[in-house]
Motif scaffolding. Structure first.
Motif, mmCIF file in Angstrom:
data_model
loop_
_atom_site.group_PDB
_atom_site.id
_atom_site.type_symbol
_atom_site.label_atom_id
_atom_site.label_comp_id
_atom_site.label_asym_id
_atom_site.label_seq_id
_atom_site.Cartn_x
_atom_site.Cartn_y
_atom_site.Cartn_z
ATOM 1 N N PRO A 75 53.859 12.372 -6.991
ATOM 2 C CA PRO A 75 53.386 12.235 -8.369
ATOM 3 C C PRO A 75 52.819 13.527 -8.955
ATOM 4 O O PRO A 75 52.266 14.372 -8.244
ATOM 5 C CB PRO A 75 52.278 11.173 -8.263
ATOM 6 C CG PRO A 75 52.565 10.438 -6.997
ATOM 7 C CD PRO A 75 53.167 11.454 -6.064
ATOM 8 N N THR A 103 57.134 10.531 -11.390
ATOM 9 C CA THR A 103 56.492 9.495 -10.591
ATOM 10 C C THR A 103 55.020 9.470 -10.972
ATOM 11 O O THR A 103 54.337 10.492 -10.888
ATOM 12 C CB THR A 103 56.639 9.769 -9.085
ATOM 13 O OG1 THR A 103 58.033 9.781 -8.751
ATOM 14 C CG2 THR A 103 55.944 8.694 -8.263
ATOM 15 N N ALA A 104 54.547 8.321 -11.430
ATOM 16 C CA ALA A 104 53.165 8.225 -11.902
ATOM 17 C C ALA A 104 52.180 8.301 -10.742
ATOM 18 O O ALA A 104 52.447 7.822 -9.632
ATOM 19 C CB ALA A 104 52.973 6.912 -12.662
ATOM 20 N N VAL A 106 49.732 6.639 -9.484
ATOM 21 C CA VAL A 106 49.163 5.295 -9.575
ATOM 22 C C VAL A 106 47.758 5.261 -8.994
ATOM 23 O O VAL A 106 46.844 4.654 -9.562
ATOM 24 C CB VAL A 106 50.085 4.282 -8.875
ATOM 25 C CG1 VAL A 106 49.436 2.893 -8.861
ATOM 26 C CG2 VAL A 106 51.442 4.219 -9.565
ATOM 27 N N MET A 109 45.348 6.927 -11.410
ATOM 28 C CA MET A 109 45.104 6.078 -12.575
ATOM 29 C C MET A 109 44.174 4.922 -12.230
ATOM 30 O O MET A 109 43.266 4.586 -12.996
ATOM 31 C CB MET A 109 46.437 5.558 -13.125
ATOM 32 C CG MET A 109 47.318 6.645 -13.704
ATOM 33 S SD MET A 109 48.938 6.039 -14.197
ATOM 34 C CE MET A 109 48.500 4.936 -15.535
ATOM 35 N N PRO A 116 48.158 0.868 -16.561
ATOM 36 C CA PRO A 116 49.496 1.444 -16.794
ATOM 37 C C PRO A 116 50.108 1.066 -18.130
ATOM 38 O O PRO A 116 50.933 1.815 -18.652
ATOM 39 C CB PRO A 116 50.317 0.879 -15.623
ATOM 40 C CG PRO A 116 49.323 0.514 -14.578
ATOM 41 C CD PRO A 116 48.096 0.088 -15.315
ATOM 42 N N GLY A 121 47.628 5.122 -20.597
ATOM 43 C CA GLY A 121 48.265 4.900 -19.306
ATOM 44 C C GLY A 121 49.767 5.109 -19.356
ATOM 45 O O GLY A 121 50.366 5.664 -18.438
ATOM 46 N N SER A 125 51.847 7.987 -17.377
ATOM 47 C CA SER A 125 52.928 7.548 -16.490
ATOM 48 C C SER A 125 54.279 8.129 -16.864
ATOM 49 O O SER A 125 55.203 8.101 -16.051
ATOM 50 C CB SER A 125 53.026 6.011 -16.502
ATOM 51 O OG SER A 125 51.825 5.419 -16.097
ATOM 52 N N GLN A 126 54.401 8.614 -18.086
ATOM 53 C CA GLN A 126 55.708 9.047 -18.594
ATOM 54 C C GLN A 126 55.729 10.545 -18.893
ATOM 55 O O GLN A 126 56.442 11.000 -19.780
ATOM 56 C CB GLN A 126 56.062 8.262 -19.859
ATOM 57 C CG GLN A 126 56.106 6.766 -19.673
ATOM 58 C CD GLN A 126 57.286 6.307 -18.837
ATOM 59 O OE1 GLN A 126 58.241 7.049 -18.637
ATOM 60 N NE2 GLN A 126 57.232 5.086 -18.338
#
Length: 550
Positions: A75, A103-104, A106, A109, A116, A121, A125-126
Protein backbone atom coordinates in the motif's frame (compact mmCIF):
# COMPACT_ATOMS: atom_id res chain seq x y z
CA UNK A 1 -13.02 28.34 -20.43
CA UNK A 2 -11.04 26.98 -17.43
CA UNK A 3 -7.73 25.23 -17.76
CA UNK A 4 -7.86 21.43 -17.80
CA UNK A 5 -5.40 18.53 -17.90
CA UNK A 6 -5.84 15.18 -19.64
CA UNK A 7 -3.25 12.81 -18.16
CA UNK A 8 -3.15 9.71 -20.36
CA UNK A 9 -1.22 6.63 -19.31
CA UNK A 10 -0.87 3.32 -21.14
CA UNK A 11 0.16 0.14 -19.37
CA UNK A 12 3.32 -1.65 -20.51
CA UNK A 13 3.81 0.48 -23.65
CA UNK A 14 7.45 0.49 -24.72
CA UNK A 15 9.04 3.82 -25.57
CA UNK A 16 10.00 2.67 -29.07
CA UNK A 17 6.67 1.19 -30.23
CA UNK A 18 5.29 4.42 -31.70
CA UNK A 19 6.07 5.82 -35.12
CA UNK A 20 7.10 9.15 -33.57
CA UNK A 21 9.75 7.33 -31.51
CA UNK A 22 11.08 5.34 -34.44
CA UNK A 23 9.11 2.16 -35.02
CA UNK A 24 9.30 1.59 -38.80
CA UNK A 25 6.08 -0.41 -39.20
CA UNK A 26 3.70 0.52 -36.37
CA UNK A 27 2.05 3.76 -37.47
CA UNK A 28 0.47 5.84 -34.70
CA UNK A 29 -0.61 9.09 -36.41
CA UNK A 30 -2.80 10.39 -33.58
CA UNK A 31 -0.13 10.01 -30.90
CA UNK A 32 2.37 11.42 -33.41
CA UNK A 33 0.10 14.45 -33.74
CA UNK A 34 0.40 15.02 -29.99
CA UNK A 35 4.19 15.04 -30.37
CA UNK A 36 3.85 17.60 -33.17
CA UNK A 37 1.72 19.82 -30.93
CA UNK A 38 3.95 19.51 -27.88
CA UNK A 39 7.33 18.22 -26.73
CA UNK A 40 8.42 14.59 -26.93
CA UNK A 41 10.71 13.87 -23.99
CA UNK A 42 12.75 11.15 -25.63
CA UNK A 43 14.76 10.04 -22.58
CA UNK A 44 12.17 9.52 -19.87
CA UNK A 45 12.61 6.90 -17.17
CA UNK A 46 10.15 5.50 -14.67
CA UNK A 47 10.93 5.34 -10.96
CA UNK A 48 10.35 1.58 -10.95
CA UNK A 49 9.92 -0.81 -13.88
CA UNK A 50 6.75 -2.44 -12.54
CA UNK A 51 3.14 -1.21 -12.35
CA UNK A 52 2.40 -0.43 -8.70
CA UNK A 53 5.50 1.45 -7.50
CA UNK A 54 5.89 3.20 -10.86
CA UNK A 55 2.36 4.55 -10.68
CA UNK A 56 2.70 5.60 -7.06
CA UNK A 57 5.69 7.71 -8.14
CA UNK A 58 3.72 9.16 -11.06
CA UNK A 59 0.91 10.11 -8.64
CA UNK A 60 3.02 11.44 -5.75
CA UNK A 61 5.97 12.98 -7.60
CA UNK A 62 8.23 11.06 -5.22
CA UNK A 63 10.83 8.31 -5.53
CA UNK A 64 9.86 4.77 -4.54
CA UNK A 65 12.09 4.74 -1.47
CA UNK A 66 10.37 7.97 -0.40
CA UNK A 67 6.73 6.90 -0.72
CA UNK A 68 7.39 3.30 0.34
CA UNK A 69 5.07 1.44 -2.05
CA UNK A 70 7.87 -0.75 -3.34
CA UNK A 71 5.96 -3.46 -5.23
CA UNK A 72 2.49 -4.34 -6.47
CA UNK A 73 -0.06 -4.64 -3.64
CA UNK A 74 2.19 -2.90 -1.10
CA UNK A 75 0.00 0.00 0.00
CA UNK A 76 0.76 3.66 -0.44
CA UNK A 77 0.72 4.73 3.18
CA UNK A 78 -1.92 7.09 4.50
CA UNK A 79 -0.58 10.63 4.52
CA UNK A 80 1.36 10.50 1.25
CA UNK A 81 0.33 13.53 -0.79
CA UNK A 82 -0.89 12.75 -4.30
CA UNK A 83 -1.70 14.79 -7.38
CA UNK A 84 -5.31 15.19 -6.25
CA UNK A 85 -4.23 16.41 -2.82
CA UNK A 86 -2.18 19.16 -4.45
CA UNK A 87 -4.89 20.17 -6.94
CA UNK A 88 -8.10 20.08 -4.89
CA UNK A 89 -7.20 23.17 -2.80
CA UNK A 90 -6.88 25.00 -6.13
CA UNK A 91 -10.46 24.08 -7.03
CA UNK A 92 -9.44 21.41 -9.56
CA UNK A 93 -11.64 18.34 -9.89
CA UNK A 94 -9.19 15.42 -10.10
CA UNK A 95 -10.73 12.22 -11.42
CA UNK A 96 -9.84 8.75 -12.68
CA UNK A 97 -11.03 6.70 -15.63
CA UNK A 98 -9.16 3.40 -15.70
CA UNK A 99 -6.28 1.89 -13.76
CA UNK A 100 -4.22 3.02 -10.79
CA UNK A 101 -2.96 -0.29 -9.35
CA UNK A 102 -3.43 1.41 -5.98
CA UNK A 103 -3.62 -0.76 -2.90
CA UNK A 104 -5.24 1.09 0.00
CA UNK A 105 -3.50 1.28 3.36
CA UNK A 106 -6.39 -0.41 5.14
CA UNK A 107 -4.54 -0.77 8.43
CA UNK A 108 -3.52 2.88 8.43
CA UNK A 109 -7.07 4.00 7.63
CA UNK A 110 -8.45 1.82 10.43
CA UNK A 111 -5.92 3.24 12.86
CA UNK A 112 -7.00 6.78 11.98
CA UNK A 113 -10.71 5.97 11.96
CA UNK A 114 -11.15 6.65 8.24
CA UNK A 115 -14.16 4.80 6.86
CA UNK A 116 -13.40 3.43 3.36
CA UNK A 117 -16.74 4.71 2.06
CA UNK A 118 -16.38 8.21 3.49
CA UNK A 119 -15.45 11.09 1.20
CA UNK A 120 -11.88 11.28 2.46
CA UNK A 121 -11.66 7.48 2.78
CA UNK A 122 -12.49 7.05 -0.89
CA UNK A 123 -9.84 9.55 -1.93
CA UNK A 124 -7.21 7.91 0.28
CA UNK A 125 -8.15 4.51 -1.16
CA UNK A 126 -8.06 5.70 -4.77
CA UNK A 127 -4.69 7.43 -4.91
CA UNK A 128 -6.24 10.84 -4.38
CA UNK A 129 -8.49 10.56 -7.44
CA UNK A 130 -12.26 10.80 -7.57
CA UNK A 131 -13.01 7.34 -9.03
CA UNK A 132 -15.26 8.33 -11.93
CA UNK A 133 -14.60 4.78 -13.07
CA UNK A 134 -11.77 2.67 -11.75
CA UNK A 135 -10.87 -0.36 -13.83
CA UNK A 136 -7.51 -1.98 -13.15
CA UNK A 137 -8.07 -4.34 -16.06
CA UNK A 138 -7.31 -7.51 -14.16
CA UNK A 139 -10.50 -9.39 -13.36
CA UNK A 140 -9.90 -13.13 -13.61
CA UNK A 141 -12.15 -15.48 -11.69
CA UNK A 142 -11.20 -15.63 -8.04
CA UNK A 143 -11.50 -13.58 -4.85
CA UNK A 144 -8.23 -11.68 -5.11
CA UNK A 145 -9.24 -9.45 -8.00
CA UNK A 146 -12.69 -7.85 -7.66
CA UNK A 147 -14.61 -7.43 -10.89
CA UNK A 148 -15.58 -4.14 -12.48
CA UNK A 149 -19.37 -4.22 -12.19
CA UNK A 150 -19.74 -1.29 -14.60
CA UNK A 151 -17.88 -3.11 -17.37
CA UNK A 152 -19.85 -6.29 -16.67
CA UNK A 153 -23.08 -4.32 -17.04
CA UNK A 154 -21.79 -2.73 -20.24
CA UNK A 155 -21.10 -6.14 -21.73
CA UNK A 156 -24.49 -7.48 -20.70
CA UNK A 157 -26.09 -4.49 -22.42
CA UNK A 158 -24.12 -5.46 -25.51
CA UNK A 159 -25.63 -8.94 -25.40
CA UNK A 160 -22.95 -10.85 -23.53
CA UNK A 161 -24.44 -12.82 -20.64
CA UNK A 162 -21.18 -14.47 -19.57
CA UNK A 163 -20.61 -14.46 -15.83
CA UNK A 164 -17.19 -12.83 -16.27
CA UNK A 165 -17.09 -11.11 -19.68
CA UNK A 166 -13.67 -9.59 -18.96
CA UNK A 167 -12.22 -13.08 -18.82
CA UNK A 168 -14.31 -15.03 -21.32
CA UNK A 169 -15.10 -12.32 -23.90
CA UNK A 170 -12.70 -9.37 -23.85
CA UNK A 171 -9.65 -11.52 -23.15
CA UNK A 172 -10.49 -14.81 -24.83
CA UNK A 173 -10.82 -16.09 -28.38
CA UNK A 174 -13.04 -18.83 -29.78
CA UNK A 175 -12.29 -21.71 -32.13
CA UNK A 176 -14.44 -23.04 -34.96
CA UNK A 177 -16.18 -25.47 -32.61
CA UNK A 178 -17.17 -22.74 -30.14
CA UNK A 179 -14.52 -23.59 -27.56
CA UNK A 180 -13.26 -20.61 -25.57
CA UNK A 181 -9.51 -20.05 -25.87
CA UNK A 182 -8.07 -18.09 -22.97
CA UNK A 183 -6.01 -15.01 -23.75
CA UNK A 184 -3.81 -15.89 -20.80
CA UNK A 185 -2.22 -18.57 -22.98
CA UNK A 186 0.29 -16.91 -25.27
CA UNK A 187 -0.39 -19.40 -28.06
CA UNK A 188 -3.78 -17.72 -28.55
CA UNK A 189 -2.39 -14.20 -28.88
CA UNK A 190 -2.76 -14.05 -32.67
CA UNK A 191 -6.47 -14.91 -32.59
CA UNK A 192 -9.22 -12.25 -32.43
CA UNK A 193 -10.82 -11.65 -29.06
CA UNK A 194 -14.48 -12.66 -28.82
CA UNK A 195 -15.39 -9.06 -28.06
CA UNK A 196 -15.98 -6.68 -30.93
CA UNK A 197 -13.69 -3.67 -31.04
CA UNK A 198 -16.34 -1.33 -29.63
CA UNK A 199 -17.03 -3.72 -26.71
CA UNK A 200 -13.40 -4.12 -25.67
CA UNK A 201 -11.62 -2.34 -22.86
CA UNK A 202 -9.79 0.44 -24.67
CA UNK A 203 -12.83 1.91 -26.49
CA UNK A 204 -14.96 1.42 -23.38
CA UNK A 205 -12.70 3.42 -21.09
CA UNK A 206 -12.32 6.09 -23.81
CA UNK A 207 -16.11 6.41 -23.85
CA UNK A 208 -16.13 6.85 -20.08
CA UNK A 209 -13.46 9.55 -20.31
CA UNK A 210 -15.58 11.40 -22.88
CA UNK A 211 -18.58 11.05 -20.56
CA UNK A 212 -16.59 12.76 -17.81
CA UNK A 213 -15.39 15.57 -20.04
CA UNK A 214 -18.90 16.16 -21.38
CA UNK A 215 -20.34 16.33 -17.86
CA UNK A 216 -17.56 18.41 -16.28
CA UNK A 217 -19.05 21.81 -17.10
CA UNK A 218 -17.07 24.90 -16.14
CA UNK A 219 -15.20 23.34 -13.22
CA UNK A 220 -11.50 22.99 -14.10
CA UNK A 221 -10.46 19.36 -14.11
CA UNK A 222 -7.55 16.97 -14.27
CA UNK A 223 -8.65 13.63 -15.70
CA UNK A 224 -6.35 10.64 -15.44
CA UNK A 225 -7.28 8.41 -18.37
CA UNK A 226 -5.40 5.22 -17.63
CA UNK A 227 -5.59 2.54 -20.31
CA UNK A 228 -5.01 -1.07 -19.25
CA UNK A 229 -3.42 -2.12 -22.54
CA UNK A 230 -1.12 -3.19 -24.21
CA UNK A 231 -0.53 -5.01 -20.90
CA UNK A 232 -1.21 -8.76 -20.96
CA UNK A 233 -3.30 -10.80 -21.53
CA UNK A 234 -1.96 -10.27 -25.05
CA UNK A 235 -5.14 -10.48 -27.14
CA UNK A 236 -6.98 -7.89 -29.24
CA UNK A 237 -10.26 -7.83 -31.19
CA UNK A 238 -10.61 -7.78 -34.94
CA UNK A 239 -9.54 -6.03 -37.10
CA UNK A 240 -6.44 -5.38 -35.02
CA UNK A 241 -5.57 -9.04 -34.41
CA UNK A 242 -3.88 -9.56 -37.78
CA UNK A 243 -2.79 -6.06 -38.83
CA UNK A 244 0.85 -6.69 -37.97
CA UNK A 245 2.29 -9.93 -39.25
CA UNK A 246 5.84 -11.24 -38.84
CA UNK A 247 7.14 -9.00 -41.63
CA UNK A 248 6.45 -5.99 -39.38
CA UNK A 249 8.13 -7.40 -36.28
CA UNK A 250 11.49 -6.16 -35.10
CA UNK A 251 14.13 -8.75 -34.31
CA UNK A 252 14.78 -9.26 -30.61
CA UNK A 253 17.65 -7.20 -29.24
CA UNK A 254 19.79 -9.88 -27.67
CA UNK A 255 23.13 -11.60 -28.03
CA UNK A 256 24.55 -14.87 -26.77
CA UNK A 257 27.32 -12.91 -25.01
CA UNK A 258 24.72 -11.65 -22.51
CA UNK A 259 24.32 -15.18 -21.16
CA UNK A 260 28.06 -15.81 -20.80
CA UNK A 261 28.82 -15.38 -17.09
CA UNK A 262 25.91 -12.95 -16.57
CA UNK A 263 25.37 -10.84 -13.51
CA UNK A 264 23.66 -13.15 -10.99
CA UNK A 265 20.49 -11.09 -10.71
CA UNK A 266 20.12 -10.58 -14.45
CA UNK A 267 20.90 -14.24 -15.06
CA UNK A 268 18.22 -15.31 -12.60
CA UNK A 269 15.59 -13.21 -14.37
CA UNK A 270 16.45 -14.78 -17.72
CA UNK A 271 15.51 -18.12 -16.16
CA UNK A 272 11.96 -16.99 -15.34
CA UNK A 273 9.14 -18.83 -17.12
CA UNK A 274 8.02 -15.69 -18.97
CA UNK A 275 11.56 -15.07 -20.21
CA UNK A 276 11.82 -18.60 -21.54
CA UNK A 277 8.47 -18.19 -23.29
CA UNK A 278 9.61 -15.04 -25.10
CA UNK A 279 12.75 -16.82 -26.27
CA UNK A 280 10.52 -19.15 -28.31
CA UNK A 281 10.24 -17.48 -31.71
CA UNK A 282 6.77 -18.88 -32.47
CA UNK A 283 5.36 -17.59 -29.19
CA UNK A 284 7.08 -14.22 -29.55
CA UNK A 285 5.65 -13.78 -33.06
CA UNK A 286 2.12 -14.39 -31.84
CA UNK A 287 2.50 -12.00 -28.92
CA UNK A 288 4.02 -9.23 -31.06
CA UNK A 289 1.09 -9.51 -33.47
CA UNK A 290 -1.33 -8.81 -30.60
CA UNK A 291 0.90 -6.26 -28.84
CA UNK A 292 1.20 -4.10 -31.93
CA UNK A 293 -2.52 -4.43 -32.61
CA UNK A 294 -3.32 -3.28 -29.08
CA UNK A 295 -1.17 -0.19 -29.57
CA UNK A 296 -2.85 0.57 -32.89
CA UNK A 297 -6.22 0.31 -31.18
CA UNK A 298 -5.07 2.78 -28.51
CA UNK A 299 -3.89 5.20 -31.20
CA UNK A 300 -7.27 5.05 -32.93
CA UNK A 301 -8.99 5.79 -29.63
CA UNK A 302 -6.67 8.74 -29.02
CA UNK A 303 -7.88 10.02 -32.40
CA UNK A 304 -11.51 9.71 -31.25
CA UNK A 305 -10.70 11.47 -28.01
CA UNK A 306 -8.87 14.38 -29.64
CA UNK A 307 -11.77 14.87 -32.07
CA UNK A 308 -14.13 14.95 -29.08
CA UNK A 309 -12.00 17.60 -27.35
CA UNK A 310 -12.21 19.67 -30.52
CA UNK A 311 -16.00 19.30 -30.62
CA UNK A 312 -16.26 20.32 -26.96
CA UNK A 313 -14.06 23.38 -27.52
CA UNK A 314 -11.54 22.11 -24.97
CA UNK A 315 -8.44 21.63 -27.09
CA UNK A 316 -6.94 25.09 -26.65
CA UNK A 317 -7.18 25.10 -22.85
CA UNK A 318 -6.24 21.50 -22.06
CA UNK A 319 -2.74 20.29 -21.27
CA UNK A 320 -2.24 16.72 -22.49
CA UNK A 321 0.28 14.35 -20.95
CA UNK A 322 0.77 11.01 -22.71
CA UNK A 323 2.99 8.32 -21.19
CA UNK A 324 3.30 4.72 -19.95
CA UNK A 325 4.00 3.18 -16.56
CA UNK A 326 6.87 0.98 -17.90
CA UNK A 327 7.87 -1.02 -20.96
CA UNK A 328 7.94 -4.67 -22.01
CA UNK A 329 11.02 -6.74 -22.83
CA UNK A 330 9.21 -8.76 -25.55
CA UNK A 331 12.18 -11.13 -25.73
CA UNK A 332 14.89 -8.48 -25.75
CA UNK A 333 17.89 -9.43 -23.63
CA UNK A 334 16.44 -12.96 -23.31
CA UNK A 335 13.67 -11.65 -21.09
CA UNK A 336 9.92 -11.22 -20.94
CA UNK A 337 7.78 -8.87 -18.87
CA UNK A 338 9.66 -5.90 -17.33
CA UNK A 339 11.33 -5.38 -13.91
CA UNK A 340 14.97 -4.74 -14.83
CA UNK A 341 16.46 -1.57 -16.26
CA UNK A 342 17.26 -2.02 -19.94
CA UNK A 343 15.56 0.68 -21.99
CA UNK A 344 12.96 -1.84 -23.18
CA UNK A 345 11.67 -1.92 -19.61
CA UNK A 346 12.49 1.32 -17.77
CA UNK A 347 12.29 3.90 -20.58
CA UNK A 348 8.86 5.20 -21.55
CA UNK A 349 7.33 7.64 -24.02
CA UNK A 350 6.43 11.03 -22.58
CA UNK A 351 4.66 13.70 -24.63
CA UNK A 352 3.48 16.95 -23.06
CA UNK A 353 1.20 19.30 -24.98
CA UNK A 354 1.13 22.65 -23.19
CA UNK A 355 -1.55 24.92 -24.71
CA UNK A 356 0.05 28.03 -23.19
CA UNK A 357 1.39 30.62 -25.65
CA UNK A 358 4.75 30.37 -23.87
CA UNK A 359 5.09 26.86 -25.33
CA UNK A 360 4.57 27.86 -28.96
CA UNK A 361 8.30 28.03 -29.72
CA UNK A 362 8.93 24.40 -28.74
CA UNK A 363 6.06 22.65 -30.50
CA UNK A 364 7.35 19.56 -32.25
CA UNK A 365 10.57 19.52 -30.22
CA UNK A 366 12.16 16.16 -29.48
CA UNK A 367 14.03 16.79 -26.24
CA UNK A 368 16.92 14.61 -25.12
CA UNK A 369 16.80 16.02 -21.58
CA UNK A 370 16.66 13.36 -18.87
CA UNK A 371 13.11 13.26 -17.55
CA UNK A 372 11.48 11.11 -14.89
CA UNK A 373 7.96 9.95 -14.08
CA UNK A 374 7.98 12.12 -10.97
CA UNK A 375 8.15 15.23 -13.18
CA UNK A 376 4.50 14.86 -14.22
CA UNK A 377 2.99 16.04 -10.90
CA UNK A 378 4.98 19.30 -10.61
CA UNK A 379 4.40 20.02 -14.32
CA UNK A 380 0.62 19.73 -13.88
CA UNK A 381 0.73 21.68 -10.62
CA UNK A 382 2.63 24.54 -12.25
CA UNK A 383 0.21 24.57 -15.20
CA UNK A 384 -2.62 25.21 -12.74
CA UNK A 385 -0.64 27.92 -10.94
CA UNK A 386 0.06 25.95 -7.80
CA UNK A 387 2.95 26.84 -5.53
CA UNK A 388 6.12 24.78 -5.61
CA UNK A 389 6.46 22.30 -2.74
CA UNK A 390 9.96 20.83 -3.18
CA UNK A 391 10.00 19.44 0.37
CA UNK A 392 7.21 17.08 -0.77
CA UNK A 393 7.51 16.67 -4.54
CA UNK A 394 10.89 15.37 -5.67
CA UNK A 395 10.20 15.71 -9.40
CA UNK A 396 10.87 18.84 -11.41
CA UNK A 397 8.42 20.79 -13.52
CA UNK A 398 9.09 20.48 -17.23
CA UNK A 399 8.03 24.04 -18.08
CA UNK A 400 11.61 25.32 -18.44
CA UNK A 401 11.97 22.96 -21.41
CA UNK A 402 8.39 23.33 -22.62
CA UNK A 403 8.82 27.11 -22.69
CA UNK A 404 12.27 27.08 -24.26
CA UNK A 405 14.11 28.41 -21.21
CA UNK A 406 16.33 25.37 -20.55
CA UNK A 407 17.72 22.31 -22.30
CA UNK A 408 18.07 20.09 -19.24
CA UNK A 409 16.75 19.80 -15.69
CA UNK A 410 18.87 17.04 -14.07
CA UNK A 411 22.19 15.22 -14.25
CA UNK A 412 20.96 11.68 -13.59
CA UNK A 413 17.72 9.72 -13.76
CA UNK A 414 17.04 7.19 -11.00
CA UNK A 415 14.91 4.06 -10.92
CA UNK A 416 14.47 1.48 -8.14
CA UNK A 417 13.27 -2.10 -7.93
CA UNK A 418 12.45 -4.27 -4.95
CA UNK A 419 12.56 -7.91 -6.10
CA UNK A 420 11.92 -9.40 -2.66
CA UNK A 421 8.48 -10.61 -3.78
CA UNK A 422 9.92 -12.60 -6.68
CA UNK A 423 11.15 -16.21 -6.68
CA UNK A 424 14.41 -14.82 -8.05
CA UNK A 425 15.27 -13.69 -4.54
CA UNK A 426 14.86 -17.17 -3.11
CA UNK A 427 16.83 -18.79 -5.90
CA UNK A 428 19.67 -16.34 -5.29
CA UNK A 429 19.50 -16.82 -1.52
CA UNK A 430 19.09 -13.08 -0.93
CA UNK A 431 17.56 -11.72 2.29
CA UNK A 432 14.35 -9.73 1.84
CA UNK A 433 15.96 -6.52 3.05
CA UNK A 434 18.76 -6.89 0.48
CA UNK A 435 16.63 -7.65 -2.60
CA UNK A 436 17.05 -4.15 -3.97
CA UNK A 437 18.32 -2.67 -7.22
CA UNK A 438 18.88 1.00 -8.03
CA UNK A 439 19.63 2.32 -11.51
CA UNK A 440 21.27 5.65 -12.27
CA UNK A 441 21.63 6.95 -15.83
CA UNK A 442 23.54 10.10 -16.71
CA UNK A 443 22.80 10.12 -20.43
CA UNK A 444 25.69 7.83 -21.29
CA UNK A 445 26.44 5.46 -18.44
CA UNK A 446 23.73 3.26 -16.97
CA UNK A 447 24.79 1.98 -13.56
CA UNK A 448 22.82 -0.53 -11.48
CA UNK A 449 23.65 -0.91 -7.81
CA UNK A 450 22.74 -4.44 -6.69
CA UNK A 451 22.86 -4.97 -2.94
CA UNK A 452 25.23 -7.85 -2.16
CA UNK A 453 26.53 -8.18 -5.74
CA UNK A 454 28.84 -6.33 -8.07
CA UNK A 455 27.27 -3.45 -10.02
CA UNK A 456 26.06 -3.63 -13.61
CA UNK A 457 27.32 -0.97 -16.03
CA UNK A 458 26.41 -0.17 -19.64
CA UNK A 459 27.86 2.42 -21.98
CA UNK A 460 24.94 3.54 -24.14
CA UNK A 461 27.20 5.71 -26.28
CA UNK A 462 29.19 2.80 -27.68
CA UNK A 463 26.64 0.09 -26.89
CA UNK A 464 23.14 1.60 -27.36
CA UNK A 465 21.55 -1.87 -27.36
CA UNK A 466 22.93 -2.55 -23.85
CA UNK A 467 24.41 -5.92 -24.75
CA UNK A 468 27.70 -5.68 -22.81
CA UNK A 469 27.76 -5.42 -19.04
CA UNK A 470 31.00 -3.66 -18.05
CA UNK A 471 30.41 -3.87 -14.31
CA UNK A 472 33.02 -6.57 -13.76
CA UNK A 473 35.66 -5.03 -16.05
CA UNK A 474 38.51 -3.40 -14.07
CA UNK A 475 39.03 -0.96 -16.95
CA UNK A 476 35.73 0.70 -16.01
CA UNK A 477 36.20 0.75 -12.24
CA UNK A 478 36.66 4.53 -12.29
CA UNK A 479 33.37 5.02 -14.15
CA UNK A 480 31.60 2.74 -11.67
CA UNK A 481 33.07 4.76 -8.80
CA UNK A 482 31.83 8.01 -10.35
CA UNK A 483 28.34 6.58 -10.78
CA UNK A 484 28.44 5.22 -7.26
CA UNK A 485 29.11 8.78 -6.08
CA UNK A 486 25.95 9.90 -7.91
CA UNK A 487 24.14 7.13 -6.05
CA UNK A 488 25.60 8.28 -2.73
CA UNK A 489 24.61 11.88 -3.43
CA UNK A 490 21.06 10.81 -4.29
CA UNK A 491 20.65 8.68 -1.16
CA UNK A 492 21.57 11.70 0.99
CA UNK A 493 18.56 13.68 -0.20
CA UNK A 494 16.12 14.82 2.48
CA UNK A 495 12.82 13.21 1.52
CA UNK A 496 10.85 12.58 4.70
CA UNK A 497 10.44 16.06 6.20
CA UNK A 498 7.26 16.73 4.25
CA UNK A 499 5.24 18.64 6.85
CA UNK A 500 7.34 21.81 6.85
CA UNK A 501 9.15 23.43 3.94
CA UNK A 502 12.63 24.91 3.75
CA UNK A 503 10.95 28.31 3.33
CA UNK A 504 9.11 27.88 6.62
CA UNK A 505 12.38 27.09 8.37
CA UNK A 506 14.13 30.03 6.70
CA UNK A 507 11.44 32.45 7.91
CA UNK A 508 11.78 31.41 11.54
CA UNK A 509 13.72 33.73 13.86
CA UNK A 510 16.00 30.99 15.12
CA UNK A 511 18.25 33.41 17.02
CA UNK A 512 15.71 35.02 19.33
CA UNK A 513 12.45 33.23 18.55
CA UNK A 514 12.56 31.02 21.63
CA UNK A 515 13.71 33.88 23.83
CA UNK A 516 10.72 35.94 22.73
CA UNK A 517 8.56 33.04 23.84
CA UNK A 518 10.21 33.02 27.23
CA UNK A 519 12.47 30.00 26.67
CA UNK A 520 15.91 31.23 27.74
CA UNK A 521 18.62 28.76 26.85
CA UNK A 522 22.28 29.66 27.22
CA UNK A 523 21.89 33.16 28.68
CA UNK A 524 23.96 33.80 31.81
CA UNK A 525 21.88 36.76 33.02
CA UNK A 526 19.22 39.27 32.01
CA UNK A 527 21.77 41.80 30.82
CA UNK A 528 23.07 39.36 28.26
CA UNK A 529 19.52 38.72 27.06
CA UNK A 530 18.82 42.46 26.74
CA UNK A 531 22.08 42.90 24.84
CA UNK A 532 21.08 40.17 22.37
CA UNK A 533 17.70 41.79 21.74
CA UNK A 534 19.22 45.25 21.44
CA UNK A 535 21.50 44.01 18.68
CA UNK A 536 18.55 43.07 16.45
CA UNK A 537 15.72 45.25 17.78
CA UNK A 538 17.01 48.21 19.82
CA UNK A 539 13.58 49.91 20.01
CA UNK A 540 11.82 46.93 21.59
CA UNK A 541 14.00 45.12 24.08
CA UNK A 542 11.42 44.52 26.79
CA UNK A 543 10.95 40.74 27.10
CA UNK A 544 8.90 38.43 29.25
CA UNK A 545 11.95 38.07 31.46
CA UNK A 546 12.05 41.82 32.20
CA UNK A 547 8.34 42.38 32.85
CA UNK A 548 7.46 43.20 36.44
CA UNK A 549 5.03 41.07 38.36
CA UNK A 550 1.56 42.61 38.73
Amino acid sequence: MPKNVLFIMCDQLRWDYLSCTGHPHLHTPHIDRLAERGVLFDRTYVQSPICGPSRMSFYTGRYVSSHGSTWNNIPLKVGEMTLGDHLRPLGIRTALCGKTHMTADVEGMRRLGLAPDSEIGVLVSQCGFEPYERDDGLHPDGPRYPRNAAYDAHMKDRGWQDENPWQSVANSAEDDDGNILSGWFMENADKPARAADEDSETPYITDRAMDFIGEAGDTPWCLHLSYIKPHWPYIVPAPYHDMYGPETHLDPVRDACELTDPHPVYGAFTEERVSKAFCDDTTRTKVLTAYMGLIKQIDDQIGRLMAFLDEQGRTDDTMIVFTSDHGDYLGDHWMGEKELFHDASSRVPLIVVDPSPEADATRGLRSDALAEAIDVVPTILEFFGGAEVPHIIEGRALQPILHGKADTIREVAVSEYDYSMRDVRRRLGVEIRDARLTMLFDGRWKYIFAEGFRPMLYDLETDPDELTDLGADPAFAKVSAQMEQHFFDWTRRLSQRTTKSDAWIEERDTTLGEAKAGILIGYRNEAELREAFAAVDPKNIRTKATRKAP
